[in-house]
Design an enzyme around this catalytic site. Structure first.
Site, short mmCIF file in Angstrom:
data_model
loop_
_atom_site.label_atom_id
_atom_site.label_comp_id
_atom_site.label_asym_id
_atom_site.label_seq_id
_atom_site.Cartn_x
_atom_site.Cartn_y
_atom_site.Cartn_z
CE1 TYR A 150 -3.48 2.58 0.24
CE2 TYR A 150 -2.57 3.18 2.38
CZ TYR A 150 -3.42 3.45 1.32
OH TYR A 150 -4.19 4.57 1.33
CE1 TYR A 160 -2.22 0.13 5.68
CE2 TYR A 160 0.04 0.73 5.17
CZ TYR A 160 -1.03 -0.15 5.05
OH TYR A 160 -0.88 -1.29 4.31
P1 NAI Z 1 -7.45 -10.20 4.17
O1 NAI Z 1 -7.71 -9.92 5.61
O2 NAI Z 1 -8.48 -10.90 3.42
O3 NAI Z 1 -6.04 -10.94 3.99
C1 NAI Z 1 -4.98 -10.87 4.91
C2 NAI Z 1 -4.49 -12.29 5.08
O4 NAI Z 1 -3.30 -12.38 5.88
C3 NAI Z 1 -5.54 -13.18 5.77
O5 NAI Z 1 -5.87 -14.27 4.94
C4 NAI Z 1 -4.82 -13.64 7.02
O6 NAI Z 1 -5.24 -14.91 7.49
C5 NAI Z 1 -3.37 -13.64 6.53
N1 NAI Z 1 -2.41 -13.75 7.64
C6 NAI Z 1 -2.36 -13.00 8.77
N2 NAI Z 1 -1.39 -13.47 9.58
C7 NAI Z 1 -0.81 -14.53 8.94
C8 NAI Z 1 0.24 -15.42 9.27
N3 NAI Z 1 0.91 -15.33 10.42
N4 NAI Z 1 0.55 -16.40 8.39
C9 NAI Z 1 -0.11 -16.52 7.21
N5 NAI Z 1 -1.11 -15.69 6.84
C10 NAI Z 1 -1.46 -14.72 7.70
O7 NAI Z 1 -7.20 -8.74 3.53
P2 NAI Z 1 -6.64 -8.25 2.11
O8 NAI Z 1 -7.00 -6.83 2.00
O9 NAI Z 1 -7.05 -9.19 1.05
O10 NAI Z 1 -5.06 -8.29 2.33
C11 NAI Z 1 -4.18 -8.90 1.45
C12 NAI Z 1 -2.93 -8.04 1.25
O11 NAI Z 1 -3.28 -6.86 0.54
C13 NAI Z 1 -2.25 -7.59 2.53
O12 NAI Z 1 -0.86 -7.60 2.36
C14 NAI Z 1 -2.74 -6.16 2.65
O13 NAI Z 1 -1.88 -5.35 3.44
C15 NAI Z 1 -2.69 -5.76 1.18
N6 NAI Z 1 -3.40 -4.54 0.83
C16 NAI Z 1 -4.70 -4.38 1.22
C17 NAI Z 1 -5.36 -3.20 0.96
C18 NAI Z 1 -6.76 -3.00 1.47
O14 NAI Z 1 -7.19 -1.83 1.54
N7 NAI Z 1 -7.49 -4.04 1.81
C19 NAI Z 1 -4.73 -2.10 0.22
C20 NAI Z 1 -3.38 -2.40 -0.21
C21 NAI Z 1 -2.74 -3.58 0.11
#
Ligand code: NAI
EC number: 1.3.1.9
Length: 270
Positions: A150, A160
């Protein structure tokens, strides 16, 4: 719309928690484009069980792995090659978590144990995935590794919090490892910097609803959706982008190049 551009490719997809997850959309599209892959998430996330529906839909297997555990990652990479029958062509790192954000700690008063967990889970885990893959020679030549990030890595968005530091580290790891893995095996490593997206991780950030609207109005094309992000990821996994590596790629409707939009200026007219 699918064109089979990932036909014959094998992958590992981290981070599909539920239907809103960006990784979920990537898995659905990768399947439609002909890829075979293993799904993985932290053991605690598996308990919610939703990932099994995705596995069924995409004809894939699920392996639990805590992305901070060397042992879990070694097992994941070995087993994935066994299940898929060869080296891996693409990896999606879609993992982010900050205990400081979750517990409402202000950036100026961080809990440092939480801080190192934020960095470990959200950034160092990418280094581990790459280091273990390299050690096991698990990624094919021209393979593509992507992590989601991000713009908080470059610019301050106060709520953030320590995720900004984690994303800066993540982007730096991607660049540095991209150099070494490129030289060694022609493996490419990039980050995609995505618009704010309504997912479990996104909605965990304070003031997210106001913020997503602001971002939308500050982007000439509007916020990029999770589905559009998945499309970009698929193109980055395909052979059409073979010479793209060590980049932080903005997928944000133009937000990162915009100083202000007329829509936002109009809000200040009195
Ligand atoms: P999400 O909450 O669906 O996905 C985050 C994932 O990280 C979850 O599946 C969670 O179980 C996993 N996770 C957490 N701790 C973990 C661990 N110890 N081992 C393995 N997996 C673990 O949310 P989202 O938004 O799909 O996030 C995916 C990526 O996108 C992240 O890196 C997030 O920072 C990034 N992102 C998200 C944005 C948003 O506004 N949602 C914007 C820009 C980037």
């Amino acid at each position: 719309m699918a064109n089979n551009i990932l036909k014959g490719k094998r992958g590992i997809i981290f981070g599909a928690l539920n239907e809103k997850s960006i990784a979920w959309k990537v898995a659905e599209l990768a399947h439609a484009e002909g890829a075979e892959f293993v799904l993985t998430n932290a053991p605690i996330a598996m308990r919610m069980g939703e990932i099994n529906n995705l596995a069924e839909k995409t004809n894939s297997q699920v392996i639990a792995a805590d992305a901070t555990s060397d042992e879990d990652l070694e097992n994941l990479i070995e087993q994935s090659m066994e299940i898929l029958g060869g080296k891996i062509d693409f990896i999606l790192h879609s993992i982010g978590m900050s205990p400081n954000v979750r517990k409402g700690k202000h950036y100026t008063e961080l809990n440092y144990k939480f801080y190192s967990q934020s960095l470990d889970i959200s950034a160092t885990s990418l280094h581990k995935v790459l280091a273990i893959s390299m050690k096991k020679d698990a990624i094919s030549e021209w393979g593509s590794v992507l992590a989601l990030t991000y713009i908080g890595a470059q610019r301050i968005f106060p709520d953030y919090n320590d995720m900004a530091d984690a994303k800066s580290l993540l982007e730096s790891i991607s660049r540095s490892f991209g150099y070494h893995y490129g030289i060694k095996n022609k493996v490419r490593v990039n980050t995609i910097s995505q618009s704010p997206t309504a997912t479990t991780a996104g909605e965990g950030i304070k003031g997210f609803n106001e913020f997503i609207n602001f971002s939308d109005q500050m982007s000439p094309l509007g916020n990029a959706t999770a589905e559009a992000c998945a499309e970009y990821c698929i193109s980055m996994f395909s052979d059409y982008t073979r010479y793209v590596t060590m980049q932080n790629l903005f997928h944000d409707g133009g937000f990162s190049s915009t100083g202000v939009t007329q829509q936002v200026v109009d809000k200040f007219a009195e």
